[in-house]
Design a protein around this motif. Structure first.
Motif, PDB file in Angstrom:
ATOM      1  N   ASN A 303       0.867  -1.530   0.121  1.00 30.28           N
ATOM      2  CA  ASN A 303       0.033  -0.082   0.087  1.00 30.28           C
ATOM      3  C   ASN A 303       0.780   1.103  -0.185  1.00 30.28           C
ATOM      4  N   TRP A 319     -10.785   1.959   9.010  1.00 32.94           N
ATOM      5  CA  TRP A 319      -9.483   2.277   8.027  1.00 32.94           C
ATOM      6  C   TRP A 319      -8.459   1.756   8.780  1.00 32.94           C
ATOM      7  N   GLU A 321      -6.879  -1.140   9.163  1.00 37.76           N
ATOM      8  CA  GLU A 321      -6.324  -1.957   8.735  1.00 37.76           C
ATOM      9  C   GLU A 321      -5.286  -2.015   7.496  1.00 37.76           C
ATOM     10  N   ARG A 322      -5.441  -0.682   6.805  1.00 32.27           N
ATOM     11  CA  ARG A 322      -4.581  -0.662   5.567  1.00 32.27           C
ATOM     12  C   ARG A 322      -3.321  -0.574   6.183  1.00 32.27           C
ATOM     13  N   TRP A 333      -4.237  -0.694  -5.725  1.00 35.04           N
ATOM     14  CA  TRP A 333      -4.835   0.662  -5.966  1.00 35.04           C
ATOM     15  C   TRP A 333      -4.363   0.920  -7.469  1.00 35.04           C
ATOM     16  N   ILE A 349      -9.476   3.302   0.188  1.00 38.54           N
ATOM     17  CA  ILE A 349      -9.013   2.558   1.266  1.00 38.54           C
ATOM     18  C   ILE A 349      -9.497   1.128   1.321  1.00 38.54           C
ATOM     19  N   ASP A 350     -10.545   0.867   0.645  1.00 41.83           N
ATOM     20  CA  ASP A 350     -11.254  -0.504   0.644  1.00 41.83           C
ATOM     21  C   ASP A 350     -10.205  -1.309  -0.006  1.00 41.83           C
ATOM     22  N   ASP A 352      -6.815  -0.768  -0.404  1.00 44.13           N
ATOM     23  CA  ASP A 352      -5.781  -1.152   0.316  1.00 44.13           C
ATOM     24  C   ASP A 352      -6.119  -2.183   1.366  1.00 44.13           C
ATOM     25  N   ILE A 353      -7.216  -2.211   1.974  1.00 39.93           N
ATOM     26  CA  ILE A 353      -7.535  -3.207   2.978  1.00 39.93           C
ATOM     27  C   ILE A 353      -7.672  -4.608   2.433  1.00 39.93           C
ATOM     28  N   TYR A 355      -5.873  -5.587  -0.086  1.00 37.34           N
ATOM     29  CA  TYR A 355      -4.690  -6.196  -0.287  1.00 37.34           C
ATOM     30  C   TYR A 355      -4.018  -6.461   0.978  1.00 37.34           C
ATOM     31  N   ALA A 356      -4.233  -5.821   1.962  1.00 42.03           N
ATOM     32  CA  ALA A 356      -3.995  -6.489   3.376  1.00 42.03           C
ATOM     33  C   ALA A 356      -4.357  -7.857   3.831  1.00 42.03           C
TER      34      ALA A 356
END
Length: 381
Positions: A303, A319, A321-322, A333, A349-350, A352-353, A355-356
């Motif tokens: 990210n 948020w 969790e990113r 992204w 942000i979704d 990014d999360i 991917y996490a």
């Protein structure tokens, strides 16, 4: 259950001296910071976010935490250890302490240093319980930093803290995946820097010819676990671009309304130079980040590291969790939404999360393969 040593301690509070001052601080609704060492005089001023309790050494700090837990039913919001000459014995003591009492791993732990910030990075790598190194200049934003790190550490220490779908998995530290990822990072970053060195020299010369100012843009960014590092790019804007940020916020392409997370991305940013526009559209401005990859600040895939003014707005459970994923040059992204104007803050942000949760070596390889298709942007952003 393991307990701390039961010896109670008469400690000095920043708001007063002795047991009564400590009792007052602990009973207050404000968060408590446990400062180990001698606080700087600027830290003695009032702060409406937290109160500080001071202990002189590790053993005294253990006793303070016993009082907080069993007398006042509280735990410190963060522990700050002032770096000093006895650190070689003190840090192993802290490491043993945290390994013995696992539930303490949810408490943010920072090293405070007056200087030598870069030199202390090796300690952050060596001792996993250390979250970051801070200085007096960062004291005013300590509350935001604690909020982000504590949420991250609670999710890691207590998996049930964050309610997620049973099908979702938080970042897993599988040795094979991490080893392969780091090996790929080092190999490709070193190879890329060698092959692109002539191009980098040419770009540096063109930047210097076009406008006065530094060749590289270096700024502090927040990566995984809100760890702050110096982030490198080729300069694509006029030299005083950061000071003109407030003037162009009304052009922000994100749908922020002043409340909640703040991201700023401007289409056809007037601060971008002619050469800078070309470098951005071809992503050549990102090449110096290979240095960050070699240093271990970033990975090839992850990210995007955020400017501190953006990162400090992402402190809610929805948020944070990113920050479970490492900082990266490219990622989900960039591959799925790069250069498109119709992106909302929530959508970014979704991603990014997402991917996490899903990240793995195989997934990283898929993103790397698809990155070239996203290198040429459709819009100057």
């Amino acid at each position: 259950m393991n307990t701390f040593t039961p010896n109670l301690l008469q400690v000095e509070s920043i708001r007063g001296v002795g047991k009564e001052a400590f009792r007052s601080a602990a009973a207050d609704t404000e968060s408590i910071i446990l400062f180990v060492g001698h606080p700087h005089k600027e830290m003695l001023t009032d702060n409406n976010q937290f109160k500080c309790v001071v202990a002189s050494n590790v053993e005294d700090a253990r006793k303070v935490m016993y009082q907080l837990q069993y007398v006042f039913k509280k735990m410190p919001a963060a522990i700050i250890y002032r770096f000093e000459s006895a650190y070689e014995s003190a840090l192993p003591e802290w490491e043993s302490f945290f390994s013995t009492y696992q539930f303490l791993n949810s408490i943010p732990f920072f090293i405070y240093a007056d200087k030598g910030f870069e030199e202390l990075k090796s300690l952050v790598v060596k001792y996993s319980f250390i979250d970051d190194v801070i200085t007096l200049n960062a004291w005013h934003m300590l509350g935001n930093k604690i909020a982000i790190v504590s949420k991250f550490k609670r999710m890691r220490t207590f998996p049930a803290y964050k309610k997620i779908s049973i099908n979702k998995k938080l970042y897993s530290r599988r040795f094979y995946s991490n080893f392969m990822k780091r090996s790929l990072d080092v190999t490709l970053a070193a190879t890329g820097l060698m092959l692109l060195s002539p191009v980098m020299l040419l770009i540096a010369a063109l930047i210097r010819l076009e406008s006065k100012g530094p060749i590289f843009y270096a700024a502090k960014r927040a990566g995984r676990n809100y760890r702050v590092f110096k982030f490198y790019k080729f300069r694509t804007m006029i030299p005083d671009a950061d000071r003109q940020l407030d003037k162009i916020k009304h052009l922000n392409q994100y749908d922020g309304n002043g409340a909640g997370p703040v991201f700023i991305k401007v289409s056809n940013d007037p601060r971008v130079t002619k050469l800078g526009g070309f470098l951005r559209n071809t992503s050549l401005d990102e090449v110096p980040q290979l240095l960050n990859v070699l240093k271990g600040d970033m990975s090839l895939v992850g990210n995007r590291p955020l400017p501190l003014y953006e990162a400090t707005t992402l402190t809610t459970d929805d948020w944070v969790e990113r920050f479970l994923a490492p900082a990266g040059i490219t990622g989900l992204w960039q591959v799925s939404k790069r250069g498109k104007k119709d992106m909302s803050v929530k959508e970014r942000i979704d991603l990014d999360i997402n991917y996490a949760h899903k990240r793995s070596f195989r997934y990283d390889m898929w993103l790397i393969v698809n990155t070239p298709l996203a290198l040429v942007q459709k819009d100057n952003v």
